[in-house]
Scaffold this active site. Structure first.
Site, PDB file in Angstrom:
ATOM      1  N   ILE A 169       0.862  -1.171   0.000  1.00  6.66           N
ATOM      2  CA  ILE A 169       0.000   0.000   0.000  1.00  6.66           C
ATOM      3  C   ILE A 169       0.902   1.225   0.000  1.00  6.66           C
ATOM      4  O   ILE A 169       2.076   1.148   0.372  1.00  6.66           O
ATOM      5  CB  ILE A 169      -0.986   0.022   1.186  1.00  6.66           C
ATOM      6  CG1 ILE A 169      -0.253  -0.047   2.529  1.00  6.66           C
ATOM      7  CG2 ILE A 169      -2.010  -1.086   1.065  1.00  6.66           C
ATOM      8  CD1 ILE A 169      -1.188   0.010   3.730  1.00  6.66           C
ATOM      9  N   ASP A 170       0.360   2.353  -0.426  1.00  5.39           N
ATOM     10  CA  ASP A 170       1.159   3.565  -0.578  1.00  5.39           C
ATOM     11  C   ASP A 170       1.724   4.043   0.760  1.00  5.39           C
ATOM     12  O   ASP A 170       1.158   3.763   1.830  1.00  5.39           O
ATOM     13  CB  ASP A 170       0.326   4.687  -1.181  1.00  5.39           C
ATOM     14  CG  ASP A 170      -0.124   4.392  -2.598  1.00  5.39           C
ATOM     15  OD1 ASP A 170       0.550   3.603  -3.274  1.00  5.39           O
ATOM     16  OD2 ASP A 170      -1.157   4.948  -3.011  1.00  5.39           O
ATOM     17  N   LYS A 171       2.776   4.815   0.687  1.00  6.90           N
ATOM     18  CA  LYS A 171       3.422   5.374   1.875  1.00  6.90           C
ATOM     19  C   LYS A 171       2.420   6.076   2.784  1.00  6.90           C
ATOM     20  O   LYS A 171       2.422   5.858   3.998  1.00  6.90           O
ATOM     21  CB  LYS A 171       4.512   6.362   1.438  1.00  6.90           C
ATOM     22  CG  LYS A 171       5.121   7.155   2.583  1.00  6.90           C
ATOM     23  CD  LYS A 171       6.059   8.233   2.075  1.00  6.90           C
ATOM     24  CE  LYS A 171       6.546   9.124   3.213  1.00  6.90           C
ATOM     25  NZ  LYS A 171       7.421  10.218   2.721  1.00  6.90           N
ATOM     26  N   THR A 173      -0.840   5.838   2.873  1.00  8.28           N
ATOM     27  CA  THR A 173      -2.054   5.080   3.165  1.00  8.28           C
ATOM     28  C   THR A 173      -1.767   4.209   4.382  1.00  8.28           C
ATOM     29  O   THR A 173      -0.701   3.601   4.473  1.00  8.28           O
ATOM     30  CB  THR A 173      -2.456   4.194   1.976  1.00  8.28           C
ATOM     31  OG1 THR A 173      -2.735   5.018   0.845  1.00  8.28           O
ATOM     32  CG2 THR A 173      -3.684   3.360   2.296  1.00  8.28           C
ATOM     33  N   ARG A 273      -7.102   5.990  -5.636  1.00  5.91           N
ATOM     34  CA  ARG A 273      -6.813   7.417  -5.808  1.00  5.91           C
ATOM     35  C   ARG A 273      -7.085   7.867  -7.242  1.00  5.91           C
ATOM     36  O   ARG A 273      -7.700   8.917  -7.479  1.00  5.91           O
ATOM     37  CB  ARG A 273      -5.366   7.687  -5.407  1.00  5.91           C
ATOM     38  CG  ARG A 273      -5.069   7.338  -3.954  1.00  5.91           C
ATOM     39  CD  ARG A 273      -3.585   7.308  -3.654  1.00  5.91           C
ATOM     40  NE  ARG A 273      -2.996   8.643  -3.726  1.00  5.91           N
ATOM     41  CZ  ARG A 273      -1.681   8.871  -3.637  1.00  5.91           C
ATOM     42  NH1 ARG A 273      -0.833   7.865  -3.511  1.00  5.91           N
ATOM     43  NH2 ARG A 273      -1.240  10.110  -3.703  1.00  5.91           N
TER      44      ARG A 273
END
Length: 364
Positions: A169-171, A173, A273
Site C-alpha cells: 500500500i502507498d506510503k 495510506t 486514488r
C-alpha cells in the site's frame, strides 16, 4: 508471485539507470539491474511504450536510447525499441556496471503486528511509512522493520524475493498488509491475490456527494504521461494501462465530502486514488490528485479555515486499508482482520460530523 500492486523492479532506480550513458572505461561485461516478467494476458505492444508506462522516472526517449545501446534484453537477447512485447516475456535491463548494493538491513523500527504465526504475519502499517526500500528511501521502511523483527529466524532472508511482502500500500495510506515468512506461504498467498479470492476493503473520505449509494468504476490505469508520479485512467479495453475495477459504497455523507468503503477487484498502483479522481471525487488531502484544494463547499472565510484545520489534522490522503481476508496457506482456515481507523482519520471525521451538526442546527 507478486500482485499488481508490487512491481517487479524499482522504477525510481530504473529511471536513473536508463539515463546513464555507456561507460568507455567499463570492462565490457553487462550486469543485470532488474527484470520484469510479463503477464500471461499481455497484448502485443512496443517495448518502449510498455516500459514507459511502468517507469515513473524515465522518459520514452531515454528508454529508446537504452534499447539502442543494447541495454534492454528480452529472454536473454538485446532488442530494439520497436520490439513487440509478448505474454510471459522476461525483460531485463543490462548495464555495463555492477548494480550498487541494495541489501536490506535490519532496523529496530516498531511494528503494529495484528497476527503472527510460523509462516506469515499481518501488520497494521501507519501512514508515512514506506513499505520497501527504493530510491530516496533505502532505510526506515516496513521491510527493514520486518527484517529486525525476524532477525532470529534463520530461514527468513529479507533480500530473498521469494519471501516478504505479498502486496503493498502507498506510503501515506494506513492499514493492513500481509507478509510471508516462507516461499510456500508467499506463493500460496500470491495466487490468492492474483485469482482475486482475497477480500480487501478500504475506507476513504472523498470530495463531493454521491447521487447513488453505491457504484462501480472500471478503467485501465497507467502512468500519467504529463506527471510521471501520478496514475491516470484510460477507457476499458484500451491498449494503454492495466484493467482495473473498484466498487464503492457510501458509509456517511457530510454534504461536501463523503465517507465511502472501496472494495478492489484488481490491485493496481494508486487504483482508488486514480479512479476517484477520474469520477470527480478525489480523496480528501490527496495532494498528488488535487485533494488538498477546496473542491466543494462555501466561499466564506470560516469554511476555508475549517478546511485548513481538517488538512492540518490529517496531512495525507484520507485512505485506510481497513479489512483483509485470505485463506491461511497451511491450515486452510479463513483469516479475517479489521483495523480501526487511525487517530488522524478519526479526528478528521469528527471535524466533519461537527461541521454537519452545526449546519443542521443553523437550518433549524
Amino acid at each position: 508471485m507478486t500482485t499488481d500492486e508490487e512491481t517487479l523492479y524499482d522504477d525510481e532506480l530504473a529511471g536513473d539507470l536508463l539515463g546513464a550513458e555507456a561507460d568507455e572505461e567499463a570492462d565490457g561485461g553487462l550486469y543485470e539491474h532488474f527484470r520484469i516478467a510479463v503477464d500471461k494476458g499481455q497484448v502485443p505492444v512496443r517495448i518502449d511504450k510498455f516500459l514507459f508506462e511502468r517507469m515513473q522516472h524515465s522518459s520514452r526517449n531515454r528508454i529508446q536510447k537504452a534499447a539502442d545501446a543494447g541495454f534492454i534484453h528480452v529472454n536473454g537477447s538485446p532488442v530494439k525499441s520497436n520490439y513487440k512485447v509478448r505474454p510471459e516475456d522476461v525483460i531485463t535491463l543490462m548495464l555495463d556496471r555492477p548494480k550498487h548494493d541494495n541489501t536490506i538491513e535490519a532496523e529496530d523500527i516498531p511494528l503494529d503486528i495484528v497476527y503472527e504465526d510460523t509462516v506469515l504475519m499481518v501488520i497494521n502499517k501507519p501512514a508515512g511509512l514506506v513499505v520497501h526500500p527504493g530510491a530516496g528511501n533505502f532505510h526506515g521502511t516496513l521491510i527493514n522493520a520486518v527484517a529486525w523483527h525476524l532477525r532470529d529466524m534463520p530461514a527468513f532472508d529479507p533480500n530473498d524475493p521469494e519471501v516478504g511482502l505479498v502486496h503493498r500500500i502507498d506510503k501515506d495510506t494506513s492499514g493492513l498488509l500481509v507478509v510471508a515468512k516462507t516461499p510456500d506461504a508467499k506463493t500460496a498467498l500470491g495466487k490468492q491475490f492474483f485469482n482475486k479470492t482475497t477480500h480487501r476493503s478500504y475506507n476513504a473520505l472523498v470530495w463531493g456527494n454521491f447521487t447513488e449509494d453505491e457504484g462501480r468504476i472500471e478503467g485501465n490505469i497507467a502512468r500519467d504521461p504529463r506527471d510521471r508520479l501520478r496514475m491516470t485512467v484510460f477507457p476499458p479495453g484500451s491498449e494503454t494501462g492495466k484493467h482495473a475495477v473498484t466498487h464503492y459504497r457510501v458509509l456517511e455523507r457530510f454534504g461536501y465530502t463523503t465517507l465511502i468503503e472501496c472494495i478492489l477487484e484488481t490491485g493496481r498502483t494508486h487504483q482508488i486514488r486514480a479512479h476517484m479522481k477520474h469520477i470527480g471525487h478525489p480523496l480528501f488531502g490527496d495532494e498528488r490528485y488535487g485533494g488538498t484544494e477546496i473542491l466543494r463547499g462555501q466561499r466564506s472565510s470560516s469554511y476555508k479555515a475549517f478546511i485548513r484545520n481538517c488538512l492540518a489534522c490529517c496531512s495525507r490522503q484520507a485512505l485506510h486499508a481497513r479489512t483483509l481476508g485470505f485463506v491461511h496457506p497451511v491450515t486452510g482456515e479463513q483469516m479475517n482482520f479489521t483495523s480501526d481507523l487511525p487517530e488522524d482519520l478519526s479526528s478528521l471525521l469528527a471535524k466533519w460530523r461537527g461541521f454537519i451538526s452545526g449546519q443542521l442546527k443553523a437550518d433549524d
